[in-house]
Design a protein around this motif. Sequence first.
Motif, PDB file in Angstrom:
ATOM      1  N   ARG A  37       0.845  -1.203   0.000  1.00  0.00           N
ATOM      2  CA  ARG A  37       0.000   0.000   0.000  1.00  0.00           C
ATOM      3  C   ARG A  37       0.876   1.247   0.000  1.00  0.00           C
ATOM      4  N   ASN A  38       0.337   2.330  -0.549  1.00  0.00           N
ATOM      5  CA  ASN A  38       1.076   3.592  -0.572  1.00  0.00           C
ATOM      6  C   ASN A  38       1.376   4.090   0.836  1.00  0.00           C
ATOM      7  N   THR A  39       0.446   3.817   1.742  1.00  0.00           N
ATOM      8  CA  THR A  39       0.602   4.280   3.128  1.00  0.00           C
ATOM      9  C   THR A  39       1.318   3.249   3.994  1.00  0.00           C
ATOM     10  N   GLY A  40       1.791   2.185   3.383  1.00  0.00           N
ATOM     11  CA  GLY A  40       2.479   1.139   4.126  1.00  0.00           C
ATOM     12  C   GLY A  40       1.552  -0.025   4.434  1.00  0.00           C
ATOM     13  N   GLY A  41       2.135  -1.184   4.634  1.00  0.00           N
ATOM     14  CA  GLY A  41       1.336  -2.360   4.911  1.00  0.00           C
ATOM     15  C   GLY A  41       1.070  -3.173   3.661  1.00  0.00           C
ATOM     16  N   LEU A  42       0.254  -4.207   3.809  1.00  0.00           N
ATOM     17  CA  LEU A  42      -0.021  -5.158   2.731  1.00  0.00           C
ATOM     18  C   LEU A  42      -1.470  -5.055   2.274  1.00  0.00           C
ATOM     19  N   ARG A  43      -1.673  -5.103   0.974  1.00  0.00           N
ATOM     20  CA  ARG A  43      -3.028  -5.157   0.404  1.00  0.00           C
ATOM     21  C   ARG A  43      -3.161  -6.436  -0.410  1.00  0.00           C
ATOM     22  N   VAL A  44      -4.208  -7.199  -0.136  1.00  0.00           N
ATOM     23  CA  VAL A  44      -4.535  -8.398  -0.902  1.00  0.00           C
ATOM     24  C   VAL A  44      -5.878  -8.170  -1.572  1.00  0.00           C
ATOM     25  N   VAL A  45      -5.951  -8.429  -2.872  1.00  0.00           N
ATOM     26  CA  VAL A  45      -7.184  -8.209  -3.642  1.00  0.00           C
ATOM     27  C   VAL A  45      -7.668  -9.543  -4.197  1.00  0.00           C
ATOM     28  N   LEU A  46      -8.934  -9.848  -3.929  1.00  0.00           N
ATOM     29  CA  LEU A  46      -9.568 -11.034  -4.483  1.00  0.00           C
ATOM     30  C   LEU A  46     -10.462 -10.629  -5.641  1.00  0.00           C
ATOM     31  N   ASP A  47     -10.155 -11.092  -6.844  1.00  0.00           N
ATOM     32  CA  ASP A  47     -11.060 -10.906  -7.980  1.00  0.00           C
ATOM     33  C   ASP A  47     -12.109 -12.005  -7.902  1.00  0.00           C
ATOM     34  N   LEU A  48     -13.384 -11.622  -7.807  1.00  0.00           N
ATOM     35  CA  LEU A  48     -14.455 -12.563  -7.535  1.00  0.00           C
ATOM     36  C   LEU A  48     -15.264 -12.897  -8.776  1.00  0.00           C
ATOM     37  N   LYS A  49     -15.823 -14.092  -8.786  1.00  0.00           N
ATOM     38  CA  LYS A  49     -16.688 -14.522  -9.883  1.00  0.00           C
ATOM     39  C   LYS A  49     -18.112 -14.016  -9.696  1.00  0.00           C
ATOM     40  N   GLN A  50     -18.458 -13.613  -8.460  1.00  0.00           N
ATOM     41  CA  GLN A  50     -19.813 -13.183  -8.141  1.00  0.00           C
ATOM     42  C   GLN A  50     -19.763 -12.324  -6.887  1.00  0.00           C
ATOM     43  N   PRO A  51     -20.812 -11.548  -6.617  1.00  0.00           N
ATOM     44  CA  PRO A  51     -20.839 -10.759  -5.375  1.00  0.00           C
ATOM     45  C   PRO A  51     -20.901 -11.681  -4.169  1.00  0.00           C
ATOM     46  N   LEU A  52     -20.113 -11.364  -3.143  1.00  0.00           N
ATOM     47  CA  LEU A  52     -20.061 -12.181  -1.936  1.00  0.00           C
ATOM     48  C   LEU A  52     -20.154 -11.291  -0.702  1.00  0.00           C
ATOM     49  N   LYS A  53     -20.579 -11.907   0.389  1.00  0.00           N
ATOM     50  CA  LYS A  53     -20.654 -11.203   1.667  1.00  0.00           C
ATOM     51  C   LYS A  53     -19.502 -11.678   2.543  1.00  0.00           C
ATOM     52  N   PRO A  54     -18.563 -10.770   2.887  1.00  0.00           N
ATOM     53  CA  PRO A  54     -17.412 -11.199   3.689  1.00  0.00           C
ATOM     54  C   PRO A  54     -17.667 -11.103   5.186  1.00  0.00           C
ATOM     55  N   LYS A  55     -17.021 -11.987   5.921  1.00  0.00           N
ATOM     56  CA  LYS A  55     -16.987 -11.913   7.371  1.00  0.00           C
ATOM     57  C   LYS A  55     -15.555 -12.196   7.791  1.00  0.00           C
ATOM     58  N   SER A  56     -14.970 -11.317   8.593  1.00  0.00           N
ATOM     59  CA  SER A  56     -13.578 -11.509   8.986  1.00  0.00           C
ATOM     60  C   SER A  56     -13.447 -11.497  10.493  1.00  0.00           C
ATOM     61  N   PHE A  57     -12.485 -12.251  10.988  1.00  0.00           N
ATOM     62  CA  PHE A  57     -12.181 -12.261  12.421  1.00  0.00           C
ATOM     63  C   PHE A  57     -10.781 -12.819  12.606  1.00  0.00           C
ATOM     64  N   VAL A  58     -10.216 -12.563  13.780  1.00  0.00           N
ATOM     65  CA  VAL A  58      -8.873 -13.051  14.082  1.00  0.00           C
ATOM     66  C   VAL A  58      -8.964 -14.142  15.137  1.00  0.00           C
ATOM     67  N   LEU A  59      -7.989 -15.020  15.122  1.00  0.00           N
ATOM     68  CA  LEU A  59      -7.915 -16.093  16.103  1.00  0.00           C
ATOM     69  C   LEU A  59      -6.552 -16.047  16.780  1.00  0.00           C
ATOM     70  N   LYS A  60      -6.567 -16.152  18.097  1.00  0.00           N
ATOM     71  CA  LYS A  60      -5.331 -16.133  18.862  1.00  0.00           C
ATOM     72  C   LYS A  60      -4.623 -17.484  18.753  1.00  0.00           C
ATOM     73  N   PRO A  61      -3.364 -17.532  19.113  1.00  0.00           N
ATOM     74  CA  PRO A  61      -2.619 -18.795  19.031  1.00  0.00           C
ATOM     75  C   PRO A  61      -3.228 -19.879  19.925  1.00  0.00           C
ATOM     76  N   ASN A  62      -3.145 -21.121  19.451  1.00  0.00           N
ATOM     77  CA  ASN A  62      -3.562 -22.272  20.248  1.00  0.00           C
ATOM     78  C   ASN A  62      -2.552 -23.383  20.059  1.00  0.00           C
ATOM     79  N   SER A  63      -2.889 -24.591  20.505  1.00  0.00           N
ATOM     80  CA  SER A  63      -1.936 -25.693  20.442  1.00  0.00           C
ATOM     81  C   SER A  63      -1.606 -26.114  19.021  1.00  0.00           C
TER      82      SER A  63
END
Length: 439
Positions: free
Chosen positions: A90-116
């Motif tokens: 990104r111009n402002t720093g950091g990483l940008r990932v772009v998914l080109d999609l075959k159809q409109p989708l509804k995203p849901k994102s969340f993070v998971l902490k470390p486990n075993s």
Amino acid sequence: MRLSCLFVLIWLGLGVTGSQAAIVEGVRVWPAPDNTRLVFDLSGPVEHKVFKLDNPDRLVIDLESASLKTSLDKLNISKTPIQKIRSGRRNTGGLRVVLDLKQPLKPKSFVLKPNSTYGNRLVIDLYDQVKTPIKSVDHVAKTTAPIGQRDVIIAIDAGHGGEDPGAIGFGRLREKDVVLSIARKLAYLLEQEPGFKPVLLRKGDYYIGLRRRTQMAREANADMFISVHADAFKNRRARGASVFALSQKGATSEAARWLASRENNADLIGGVGSVSLDDKDKVLAGVLLDLSMTASLTASLDVGSKVLRRLGGFNRLHKRHVEQAAFVVLKSPDIPSILVETGFISNPAESKKLANKSHQRQLARAIFSGIKEYFEDRPPPGTLLAARVSRTLTHYVIRRGDTLSTIAARHKVSVASIRRANKLAVDVIREGQVLQIPN
């Protein structure tokens, strides 16, 4: 060219500690029947945001102060709604990932902490904007077949899957692969038996939330829920198959308590949200739930003992009685449910056996035989099994001086078969009582 942009910002306040930048060490794709899951393995926590673009449809994932140390070109996206994956700084720093999609989708994102099993992860679930029925369960209504002609429906749950490999045995044998193979073999046996219909809850390598598994069984109108697992314990000498039913007061042994805690933590590995509870009168709901749970638990213990006995016919048992523990997948108040631990994948000898296809078939056959024995003794009303039993029974009115032995001899059947047909716990009978006599 004018772009019409619809921004869906999803902020998760993880906060990057100090100036340390997170590294994307790996990316995985898990296609499931009702969604596609994209998982980023991270070296540490990261802030992110997700937004959609249309004309054409794209999904943009920005990771603050992050860098990419893996290749996206090798990802298999052929069976997903993703057409192409691109990345850049990104111009402002950091990483940008772009998914080109075959159809409109509804995203849901969340993070998971470390486990075993894993470290920090960012999870992106992609859902169809128009909700479609889940295809991982064959929806079967008990009322669609004429009365007395429906099949007994068995929901088969292959534990773990996708992000959650379950226990890892010797030779890197994964529990999720072993139990899916056994579940498929069990489904095949049930398909070949008239009067039974299997429903595989997980048909491939993807994760289903623990609560969702019982919900899917209910949607399929299941008469029985069977969850298949391969045990693991910190002591590698532990071995033998086990059968569990739900315990309302806690586990029956220290090992069972430890195991229940491990299996219930699968949702921390797979990553699912919380469960909403129905807003109903607490007293009424409690009474109805208690009645239903008691009946289901009694049936669970009964079928569990039959399955355990069949397993013990060719395989070592860890315990010779049905154990009880607080497994989440067994907490269905209206469906008898058991969890079968087919052996200890953490034991070198048993891990080798569990990888063997012939041994897997024996395990599936034992589970099938226990299920069949239970339902032939107690066929649900309105099923082919119940109709078959009614056609093979005659009725006899007990007269003065009759005993079960004389009645059995007169009809050329065993005393045990009369006890089974009439659910008699003792041999006490009375004049005028009507007995069902199997032909």
